[in-house]
Design a protein around this motif. Sequence first.
Motif, mmCIF file in Angstrom:
data_model
loop_
_atom_site.group_PDB
_atom_site.id
_atom_site.type_symbol
_atom_site.label_atom_id
_atom_site.label_comp_id
_atom_site.label_asym_id
_atom_site.label_seq_id
_atom_site.Cartn_x
_atom_site.Cartn_y
_atom_site.Cartn_z
ATOM 1 N N SER A 6 0.798 -1.219 0.000
ATOM 2 C CA SER A 6 0.000 0.000 0.000
ATOM 3 C C SER A 6 0.838 1.281 0.000
ATOM 4 N N SER A 7 2.114 1.179 0.322
ATOM 5 C CA SER A 7 3.010 2.343 0.321
ATOM 6 C C SER A 7 4.436 1.861 0.089
ATOM 7 N N ARG A 8 5.355 2.806 -0.110
ATOM 8 C CA ARG A 8 6.751 2.411 -0.302
ATOM 9 C C ARG A 8 7.270 1.722 0.964
ATOM 10 N N GLU A 9 6.877 2.226 2.136
ATOM 11 C CA GLU A 9 7.321 1.637 3.394
ATOM 12 C C GLU A 9 6.766 0.226 3.601
ATOM 13 N N ARG A 10 5.633 -0.055 3.002
ATOM 14 C CA ARG A 10 5.005 -1.380 3.144
ATOM 15 C C ARG A 10 5.052 -2.168 1.831
#
Length: 124
Positions: free
Chosen positions: A44-48
């Motif tokens: 869902s995001s770059r971090e995830r």
Amino acid sequence: MPRSLPPAVAQLRLVRSMRALRFAGFVLVLSAASLLAKDTRDGSSRERAIIIRASEADVVRVESEWMRKLFPQASLSSKGVTCVGGHLYHIWVLHTPKGYRALYFDLGPTEDCKKRMRDEHSAK
């Protein structure tokens, strides 16, 4: 000689201690589940971002499998590529029944990203 407890009292103590153990176990399971949920790689995001460790030839196939698994009714709208911190990220923009969603894949550190970062820093 130690005095023995009547059977009803002994049973009550045993049941109470079992309830306490069951409650402690329940709390432990909930705590572990919440810790694991915070580190979920759902794209869902770059971090995830979903971590992909596949050969260059297999990357698109693996990413497509993830897309079908997470968003079975989605179609691919566009793709993007970015380098952050020496890691190569693929970003797929999907058209889903609920609207557009980005899906991030972390392909890990690559020589191309490291070279790009060196070039950016030397240009400054």
